[in-house]
Design a protein around this motif. Structure first.
Motif, PDB file in Angstrom:
ATOM      1  N   THR A  61       0.851  -1.190   0.000  1.00  0.00           N
ATOM      2  CA  THR A  61       0.000   0.000   0.000  1.00  0.00           C
ATOM      3  C   THR A  61       0.886   1.240   0.000  1.00  0.00           C
ATOM      4  OG1 THR A  61      -0.140   0.114   2.420  1.00  0.00           O
ATOM      5  CG2 THR A  61      -1.828  -1.180   1.271  1.00  0.00           C
ATOM      6  N   SER A  63       0.512   5.554   0.803  1.00  0.00           N
ATOM      7  CA  SER A  63      -0.315   6.690   1.220  1.00  0.00           C
ATOM      8  C   SER A  63       0.488   7.978   1.080  1.00  0.00           C
ATOM      9  CB  SER A  63      -0.789   6.504   2.665  1.00  0.00           C
ATOM     10  OG  SER A  63       0.305   6.349   3.544  1.00  0.00           O
ATOM     11  N   HIS A  64      -0.212   9.048   0.745  1.00  0.00           N
ATOM     12  CA  HIS A  64       0.434  10.344   0.494  1.00  0.00           C
ATOM     13  C   HIS A  64      -0.644  11.411   0.517  1.00  0.00           C
ATOM     14  CE1 HIS A  64      -1.301   9.753  -3.508  1.00  0.00           C
ATOM     15  NE2 HIS A  64      -0.769   8.541  -3.471  1.00  0.00           N
ATOM     16  N   ARG A  65      -0.230  12.653   0.469  1.00  0.00           N
ATOM     17  CA  ARG A  65      -1.210  13.736   0.456  1.00  0.00           C
ATOM     18  C   ARG A  65      -1.969  13.733  -0.869  1.00  0.00           C
ATOM     19  NH1 ARG A  65      -0.272  18.090  -2.611  1.00  0.00           N
ATOM     20  NH2 ARG A  65       1.806  18.505  -3.446  1.00  0.00           N
ATOM     21  N   GLN A  66      -3.149  14.297  -0.856  1.00  0.00           N
ATOM     22  CA  GLN A  66      -3.966  14.359  -2.058  1.00  0.00           C
ATOM     23  C   GLN A  66      -3.396  15.379  -3.048  1.00  0.00           C
ATOM     24  OE1 GLN A  66      -6.664  12.340  -2.741  1.00  0.00           O
ATOM     25  NE2 GLN A  66      -5.986  11.292  -0.879  1.00  0.00           N
ATOM     26  N   ILE A  76       6.030   9.735   0.463  1.00  0.00           N
ATOM     27  CA  ILE A  76       5.082   8.634   0.282  1.00  0.00           C
ATOM     28  C   ILE A  76       5.367   7.598   1.365  1.00  0.00           C
ATOM     29  CG2 ILE A  76       4.267   6.808  -1.253  1.00  0.00           C
ATOM     30  CD1 ILE A  76       5.227   8.483  -3.611  1.00  0.00           C
ATOM     31  N   THR A  77       4.333   7.187   2.064  1.00  0.00           N
ATOM     32  CA  THR A  77       4.480   6.143   3.078  1.00  0.00           C
ATOM     33  C   THR A  77       4.119   4.805   2.444  1.00  0.00           C
ATOM     34  OG1 THR A  77       3.921   7.682   4.866  1.00  0.00           O
ATOM     35  CG2 THR A  77       3.752   5.329   5.342  1.00  0.00           C
ATOM     36  N   ARG A  79       3.900   0.632   2.659  1.00  0.00           N
ATOM     37  CA  ARG A  79       3.775  -0.506   3.574  1.00  0.00           C
ATOM     38  C   ARG A  79       3.737  -1.790   2.757  1.00  0.00           C
ATOM     39  NH1 ARG A  79       0.435   3.537   5.426  1.00  0.00           N
ATOM     40  NH2 ARG A  79       0.839   4.283   7.549  1.00  0.00           N
ATOM     41  N   THR A 141       7.015  -0.689   7.217  1.00  0.00           N
ATOM     42  CA  THR A 141       6.589   0.641   6.774  1.00  0.00           C
ATOM     43  C   THR A 141       7.816   1.511   6.529  1.00  0.00           C
ATOM     44  OG1 THR A 141       4.547   0.496   8.066  1.00  0.00           O
ATOM     45  CG2 THR A 141       5.234   2.686   7.349  1.00  0.00           C
ATOM     46  N   GLU A 143       8.782   5.624   5.166  1.00  0.00           N
ATOM     47  CA  GLU A 143       8.412   6.941   4.648  1.00  0.00           C
ATOM     48  C   GLU A 143       9.520   7.387   3.698  1.00  0.00           C
ATOM     49  OE1 GLU A 143       6.314  10.644   6.684  1.00  0.00           O
ATOM     50  OE2 GLU A 143       8.470  10.644   7.100  1.00  0.00           O
ATOM     51  N   ASN A 174       0.684  -1.770  -5.277  1.00  0.00           N
ATOM     52  CA  ASN A 174      -0.438  -1.052  -4.679  1.00  0.00           C
ATOM     53  C   ASN A 174      -1.554  -0.773  -5.671  1.00  0.00           C
ATOM     54  OD1 ASN A 174       0.974   1.055  -6.139  1.00  0.00           O
ATOM     55  ND2 ASN A 174      -0.215   2.531  -4.942  1.00  0.00           N
ATOM     56  N   ASN A 182      -5.384   3.341  -7.764  1.00  0.00           N
ATOM     57  CA  ASN A 182      -4.440   3.840  -6.752  1.00  0.00           C
ATOM     58  C   ASN A 182      -3.160   4.425  -7.355  1.00  0.00           C
ATOM     59  OD1 ASN A 182      -6.184   2.955  -4.657  1.00  0.00           O
ATOM     60  ND2 ASN A 182      -5.323   0.895  -4.805  1.00  0.00           N
TER      61      ASN A 182
END
Length: 227
Positions: A61, A63-66, A76-77, A79, A141, A143, A174, A182
């Motif tokens: 996966t 995740s990051h800011r929009q 970007i994080t 996992r 995880t 970053e 992802n 994604n």
């Protein structure tokens, strides 16, 4: 080159340099040539790992800011970990994990240098290393700050599990198999600084005001001359 191929070639060379008659020498040269050809063929077959042969056993996966991400600034994080739906021992051959930033299909169109190939030694989909580290059977995880040399494009994240020979044996990503979900966009560094943009705007505004002042003064002089 594999250990077996190396051993075969070494043994053949040792036999070749051993004193012998001319007919025996010719036979041994022929044998050595055959071994070399066989070794090269074996290495080619073994080294040509295809992406389609890999099992998707890793869950990845990101995740990051929009919005649009900026190279050299945004993070970007990521996992990753083994999909627990697989039986115990699935990851017994996993020794290293390699996580990469990869081009999405939309950013590969008409760009041969980003082309996807099934043979991983020819594949150009994933060109940016995020991390390469020993594999452990836990969810991890990281970053990651987007590197400054990343170009403007649409991307996804992929992780490969490598065996003791550093060959890919499994993967995870992802996005879906068609690489349509994604996804995220990254904007390359333009080389322009914010202060430069501000100075440019101020100079433009000053130029407009100066031009208006010039026309006003000229118009005023014209009126005075008519009087």
């Amino acid at each position: 080159m594999s250990r077996i191929s190396t051993w075969l070639i070494t043994s053949s060379i040792q036999e070749l340099i051993t004193p012998q008659n001319s007919s025996s020498m010719a036979s041994r040269v022929l044998v050595l040539a055959s071994i070399l050809i066989f070794s090269c063929f074996a290495e080619t077959c073994y080294g040509a790992i295809s992406f389609s042969s890999l099992q998707r056993t890793l869950v990845v996966t990101a995740s990051h800011r929009q919005g649009l991400l900026k190279a050299g600034e945004d993070k970007i994080t990521v996992r990753w970990g083994l999909n627990q739906s697989f039986p115990a021992g699935t990851d017994s051959s996993y020794k290293t994990i390699k996580v990469q930033l990869c081009y999405a299909p939309i950013s590969q169109v008409d760009r041969a240098w980003r082309k996807t190939e099934d043979h991983l030694n020819k594949d150009k989909t994933c060109q940016f290393k995020i991390v390469k580290k020993p594999y452990i059977n836990v969810n991890e995880t990281l970053e990651w700050t987007i590197e400054r040399d990343v170009p403007t494009a649409t991307f996804f994240i992929r992780a490969y599990a490598l065996d003791s020979d550093d060959h890919e044996v499994a993967y995870g990503q992802n996005t879906d198999a068609q690489k349509k979900t994604n996804l995220f966009e990254i904007q390359a560094i333009t080389g322009r600084h914010v202060s430069l943009d501000i100075a440019s705007v101020c100079f433009s505004a000053f130029s407009v005001v100066s031009l208006m002042g010039f026309f006003f003064m000229e118009k005023r002089k014209a009126r005075k001359s008519q009087q």
